[in-house]
Design an enzyme around this catalytic site. Structure first.
Site, PDB file in Angstrom:
ATOM      1  N   HIS A   1       0.857  -1.184   0.000  1.00 34.66           N
ATOM      2  CA  HIS A   1       0.000   0.000   0.000  1.00 34.66           C
ATOM      3  C   HIS A   1       0.894   1.236   0.000  1.00 34.66           C
ATOM      4  O   HIS A   1       1.700   1.423   0.906  1.00 34.66           O
ATOM      5  CB  HIS A   1      -0.889  -0.019   1.240  1.00 34.66           C
ATOM      6  CG  HIS A   1      -1.893   1.090   1.268  1.00 34.66           C
ATOM      7  ND1 HIS A   1      -2.980   1.113   0.442  1.00 34.66           N
ATOM      8  CD2 HIS A   1      -1.953   2.227   1.993  1.00 34.66           C
ATOM      9  CE1 HIS A   1      -3.683   2.207   0.672  1.00 34.66           C
ATOM     10  NE2 HIS A   1      -3.076   2.905   1.608  1.00 34.66           N
TER      11      HIS A   1
ATOM     12  N   ASP B   1       0.596   5.219  -0.117  1.00 37.20           N
ATOM     13  CA  ASP B   1      -0.245   6.412  -0.117  1.00 37.20           C
ATOM     14  C   ASP B   1       0.331   7.416  -1.103  1.00 37.20           C
ATOM     15  O   ASP B   1       1.516   7.761  -1.024  1.00 37.20           O
ATOM     16  CB  ASP B   1      -0.327   6.986   1.306  1.00 37.20           C
ATOM     17  CG  ASP B   1      -1.168   6.088   2.212  1.00 37.20           C
ATOM     18  OD1 ASP B   1      -2.208   5.600   1.735  1.00 37.20           O
ATOM     19  OD2 ASP B   1      -0.772   5.862   3.372  1.00 37.20           O
TER      20      ASP B   1
ATOM     21  N   ASP C   1      -8.010   1.181   2.074  1.00 34.63           N
ATOM     22  CA  ASP C   1      -7.652   2.099   3.162  1.00 34.63           C
ATOM     23  C   ASP C   1      -8.492   3.373   3.194  1.00 34.63           C
ATOM     24  O   ASP C   1      -8.037   4.391   3.682  1.00 34.63           O
ATOM     25  CB  ASP C   1      -6.161   2.451   3.026  1.00 34.63           C
ATOM     26  CG  ASP C   1      -5.626   3.199   4.228  1.00 34.63           C
ATOM     27  OD1 ASP C   1      -6.116   2.951   5.333  1.00 34.63           O
ATOM     28  OD2 ASP C   1      -4.733   4.040   4.053  1.00 34.63           O
TER      29      ASP C   1
ATOM     30  N   HIS D   1      -6.932   9.310  -0.858  1.00 34.02           N
ATOM     31  CA  HIS D   1      -7.588   9.146   0.445  1.00 34.02           C
ATOM     32  C   HIS D   1      -6.845   9.705   1.658  1.00 34.02           C
ATOM     33  O   HIS D   1      -7.264   9.465   2.796  1.00 34.02           O
ATOM     34  CB  HIS D   1      -7.973   7.672   0.662  1.00 34.02           C
ATOM     35  CG  HIS D   1      -6.823   6.724   0.782  1.00 34.02           C
ATOM     36  ND1 HIS D   1      -6.508   5.812  -0.179  1.00 34.02           N
ATOM     37  CD2 HIS D   1      -5.914   6.539   1.754  1.00 34.02           C
ATOM     38  CE1 HIS D   1      -5.462   5.102   0.202  1.00 34.02           C
ATOM     39  NE2 HIS D   1      -5.078   5.526   1.382  1.00 34.02           N
TER      40      HIS D   1
HETATM   41 ZN    ZN Z   1      -3.635   4.653   2.633  1.00 36.99          ZN
END
Ligand code: ZN
Length: 1031
Positions: free
Chosen positions: A257, A259, A369, A574
């Site tokens: 993951h 971001d 997420d 997000h």
């Molecule tokens: Zn995230």
């Protein structure tokens, strides 16, 4: 000799044999590495910029040493490392070990080869698995070291604002001999020890594992590797004891993951992608079974443009099915706040990128997420070629435990998608025994399905899978007592879940996250930029499409629009749109909005110039007139302000046709002018023939009446438009969370700075204004505006906000009794309770909405409209709009400064559908465009109209790759089954329904009839129509 049945001593004996703290002089762990040797030379060059390899290696490198520290935060150090492997190491496995608290990337022969991050358990770059005579013993590596950690540089805690002066230390840089046989034994023993500890004393496998491990320690002489194979055989014997047929199967998939921006800026994410993905590619070379699910088209596009060599290898591995693009969206966006059309574009931009680059679209939506999931997502997925959805964030619910891990999720229109939450409640597994056991134990759909996802790899800041994770899971492939662990793919998992789906339950409506509810409000400028830029791109697309339809020589700005949409979509990531990012990210995001505003204004002007050329060009007998354009698909009668010849604003009441334009000729006299009157007690009344209000000196409504019925909206003794300030101190996640207890700290704002006074006396427009002191040092000035014929009262608000950990809301108590309030969401609306009966009800004390919320009883209601807010609530009969927060982490400056926003209150008869609340909220958000013109007369012109008020025409855009066609997107907004006619005078040759990816639907051809195109809708159905021009 028989094992003594003393569980504790046996367990701890094995633990100490593996310890990296105790007894490393004589235990197995102490033998992991053999001889060591420092680099022949180490030099470095430091830069504040993130520069390409070629530029970096051309710089002057100065001496550097292990133990030195480098910085400050966000700088980059490039190290040149000359290595010379001792010839005596022939036949040995040799690693280059690099330990630092910064994120490193190894470059070899001008290519990135491996990411090195201590936090991601990657500190070794394997130079050779067995040093051969013929191999070069001397080589040069470069290490690009970012002066930030995997999670940025928070001062004191992870989510604290970054420490600008953080320095990273190079604690190790050396060549070592790696003893792989020791490593394999360590992994065997770790797994056995975990089995012994975690399976529990009621399980005989626990004892079998323990005695095997104990026996292995007996057999092993750490100084004599020839004793190792016998120990390994003991482990292999227990690992190869098979499960029965009914055992649960875990589908393990590599994942990382990343971001797209969070505690680090967008630019750093590009390097995080490269560091993480090159490591995966490298792992795949030695582990051909490894699969890796990878989302976010934007990140692929970054790597494509910045690391073309790596990208080529990724494409090769994607073609082999190992590197698996998933998700289908441009970024993993926020699941609540983007508009319906934005969500469509997330899929459109994402899926088109995946199709173009990898030859296929994604079949799974992937959003592990995000802070809640709109009830419109199932339909948008289905319209984008997706029937499957993976997430896990609802495991973070603070109050209620979500009852499923595998289920059908049904949206507001009835669309369903098969949804899976990895039952281990994480997307960053490490392949440990505890995690696979939790995956089975925690699975809420045991007995319904026998398969679960298991996403392994360091995440959030990147990192990804490691060799050790793979090696652990290899031992758990099929071992009695543990679930089966197979390396799998999202497609394999969902395919078996589909086969087993007959027993699954269905969850209807939104997936509401009972946490992070402050993210609907934090970083108000980002929210405002999002709403405003969604409007700008809407208007540019409508006006440009109409310009092409009128004049085929007009160039639709397809590539500029794609670029602007991608900036907007990126900011919907997000941790950006929710406002949970650091100040550096906020600055980037606001810069992108500025770019969209600037370019959008230019594009809009070009489209209007083309569309209305004859009206705008100076004529021989030119007169001054005003052109008014309406980008919404219904006729509007509104008061506009146009700059007059002397610069002063002139007001006019105009009627503009649906998605079209009109020239303002004779001023249009309102049926009833606005009357504004000051009363003796300082209060002011305003009325326009539709509504009548009474405001006290603090700008609060003591009365709000619908004149037709005489119905009063404000309960006796209550004040509407009452500001309230709350203490806002969450438990940890500052920018994210507003806790239930903040409601107990309510303080009405009642300190008057400037009492209410009349600013516009009435006629076409009446207005009043006042100022308040808010908290210790903030001020709020409001202009309350009532326009002729307008059904709502508008509140233009300016705030100088200087608070810390305070939450500002505005409240409207209303004379309405209903157990549910209605909130606008993407392409529709939904209801949430106004009471706190159950934990599921009160956990939704702070919710989100788009342009409006409404509280109605039969025959009457009050709606609250807004132009850039998302946080809201309706408890009993009080509607609240959340205005501003003041969290201090991860951005200490969040929301401090000037704010301007508008909201409006609209009492109405009948239902909100009948009263046109939806259309009025659009009107507030999409102001009419006013352009000075040079012609006195011209018939009003309308490009599109829709026969039913239940149907909203949301978007008109040029079809992708088809300049001769447009896509018109409409949705049913009332929650009704309805047939509507889409009417247009434009030269349409052919019309057909298409999906959200603009692929024509089978049997989707629409006959061109006298009345237009006949469209059938069920509640909240979104339809896209492809229109081909005849020119
Ligand atoms: Zn995230």
């Amino acid at each position: 000799m028989a094992a003594i049945k003393h569980r504790r001593t046996a367990l701890e004996r094995v633990e100490k044999f593996l310890s990296d703290t105790y007894f490393t002089d004589c235990n197995l762990r102490g033998r992991l590495f053999g001889d060591r040797c420092p680099p022949a030379s180490l030099s470095c060059f430091q830069t504040p910029r993130r520069i390409p390899y070629q530029e970096a290696v051309a710089q002057q490198f100065g001496p550097a040493q292990v133990g030195e520290s480098f910085g400050p935060t966000w700088e980059t150090c490039w190290f040149k490392v000359e290595l010379s492997i001792p010839p005596a190491w022939a036949g040995r496995e040799v690693h280059f070990v690099w330990e630092s608290d910064g994120e490193g990337m190894v470059w070899r022969d001008a290519q990135p080869v491996q990411g090195l991050t201590k936090e991601g358990e990657k500190t070794s770059y394997i130079l050779t698995r067995s040093l051969k005579e013929s191999e070069p013993h001397s080589l040069t590596l470069y290490v690009e070291l970012a002066c930030n950690g995997l999670f940025g540089a928070g001062k004191g805690s992870m989510i604290a604002p970054p420490d600008p002066d953080r320095r990273v230390t190079l604690s190790k840089a050396e060549l070592v001999v790696f003893n792989r046989d020791v490593y394999e034994l360590l992994v065997d023993l770790e797994i056995l020890l975990d089995m012994a500890q975690l399976l529990g004393e009621e399980n005989q496998r626990s004892f079998q594992a323990l005695y095997t491990a104990n026996q292995m320690v007996n057999v092993c002489d750490v100084t004599d590797p020839s004793t190792f194979p016998a120990a390994r055989d003991l482990a292999a014997a227990i690992f190869s004891q098979r499960n029965g047929e009914s055992q649960h199967t875990i589908h393990a998939m590599g994942h990382c993951h990343i971001d797209s921006a969070w505690l680090w800026p967008y630019e750093e994410t590009i390097r995080k992608c490269a560091r993480s993905w090159v490591t995966v590619v490298h792992l795949m070379e030695h582990n051909p079974e490894l699969t890796f699910a990878c989302s976010q088209a934007q990140q692929f596009q970054w790597v494509q443009s910045c690391y073309p060599g790596l990208y080529a290898r990724i494409r090769h591995l994607a073609a082999k099915g190992q590197f698996i693009p998933v998700g289908g969206t441009w970024v993993e966006m926020d699941g609540n706040l983007p508009s319906g059309e934005s969500m469509v574009r997330q899929f459109l931009q994402g899926q088109r990128f995946f199709q173009e680059q990898f030859g296929r679209i994604c079949t799974e939506f992937w959003l592990p997420d995000t802070f809640g999931y709109s009830a419109q997502l199932p339909q948008l997925m289905r319209g984008s070629g997706i029937r499957r959805f993976l997430t896990q964030k609802l495991s973070w619910n603070l109050v209620n435990s979500f009852p499923h891990h595998t289920f059908f999720w049904e949206g507001i229109d009835g669309s369903q998608v098969l949804t899976h939450f990895p039952p281990g409640d994480s997307y960053g597994m490490q392949g440990r025994v505890a995690e696979v056991l939790k995956t089975v134990k925690n699975n809420k759909d045991k007995g319904r399905v026998n398969h679960s996802a298991f996403l392994f790899g360091f995440g959030d800041g990147g990192g990804g899978p490691t060799q050790k994770m793979l090696d652990r899971m290899k031992r758990m492939r099929d071992t009695d007592g543990l679930p089966r662990v197979q390396i799998s793919t999202p497609d394999q998992l969902f395919s078996v879940l589909e086969k087993e789906s007959s027993q699954l339950c269905t969850w209807v409506g939104e997936l509401f996250l009972e946490l992070h509810n402050g993210t609907y409000t934090t970083q108000a400028q980002i929210k405002k930029g999002n709403r405003e830029c969604e409007r700008i791109l809407h208007d540019v697309e409508v006006l440009s499409s109409l310009a092409v339809a009128q004049d085929s020589a007009f160039q639709y700005p397809a590539s500029q629009l794609q670029q602007l949409w991608r900036l907007l979509l990126l900011n919907q990531f997000h941790d950006v749109l929710p406002g949970s990012c650091i100040q550096l990210v906020v600055e980037d995001a606001l810069q992108y909005y500025t770019e969209i505003r600037r370019a959008g204004a230019q594009l809009q002007q070009e489209a209007v110039q083309c569309l209305c050329r004859d009206l705008l060009q100076p004529q021989a007998c030119s007169t001054h007139s005003t052109l008014v354009l309406n980008t919404l698909a219904w006729e509007r009668t509104e008061v506009i302000a146009s700059p007059g010849p002397d610069g002063a604003e002139t007001l006019a009441l105009v009627t503009v046709p649906s998605m079209g334009y009109a020239l303002v000729q004779e001023p249009f006299v309102p049926p009833q002018p606005v009357a504004v009157r000051k009363q003796e007690d300082g209060s002011i009344t305003m009325e326009n023939g539709v509504i009548a209000v009474c405001l006290d000196t603090m700008g609060r409504l003591t009365s709000l009446q619908l004149l037709d019925s005489g119905r009063e909206s404000v309960p006796d003794g209550c004040y509407a438009n009452q500001f309230a300030l709350f203490d806002d101190v969450p438990l940890y996640w500052d920018a994210w969370d507003v806790m239930d207890y903040h409601l107990q700290t309510r303080k009405p704002v009642t300190t008057l700075l400037q009492p209410l006074e009349i600013t516009l006396a009435g006629g076409l427009r009446g207005s009043v204004s006042f100022s308040l002191q808010v908290g210790k040092s903030s001020t709020l000035t409001q202009e309350i505006i009532l326009d002729a014929t307008c059904p709502y009262l508008r509140f233009l608000t300016q705030v100088e906000w200087k608070e810390a950990h305070k939450f500002l809301k505005v409240e409207f108590p209303v004379q309405v009794r209903s157990t549910n309030a209605t909130y606008e969401i993407q392409f529709g609306h939904l209801q949430r309770p106004t009471h706190w009966n159950t934990s599921w009800d009160w956990a939704r004390f702070e919710v989100w909405a788009h342009k409006w919320l409404d509280l109605s009883e039969h025959g009457f209601g009050v709606a609250l409209l807004n132009d850039c807010k998302y946080g809201a609530s309706a408890h009993r009969n009080v509607l609240s709009l959340s205005l501003l927060r003041a969290p201090k982490s991860p951005d200490a400056t969040a929301d401090i400064g000037h704010h301007q926003f508008t909201y409006a209150v609209m009492p109405h008869q009948g239902s909100f559908q009948e009263a046109g609340v939806i259309q009025q909220a659009y009107n507030l958000n999409f102001p009419l465009h006013v352009v000075p013109a040079s012609r006195a007369q011209c018939p009003a012109w309308s490009a599109f109209s829709v026969s039913s008020p239940a149907v909203v025409l949301e978007a008109v855009k040029q079809a992708e790759d088809r300049p001769e066609a447009v896509v018109v997107r409409l949705y049913e907004a009332h929650g009704s089954t309805v047939t509507a006619w889409l009417q247009t005078p434009l030269p349409v040759k052919e019309a057909m329904l298409c999906d959200l990816l603009e692929r024509p639907l089978a049997q989707g051809r629409l006959p061109l009839e006298q009345q237009g195109l006949r469209l059938s809708f069920t509640p909240f159905r979104v339809l896209s129509v492809l229109l081909v021009w005849s020119h």
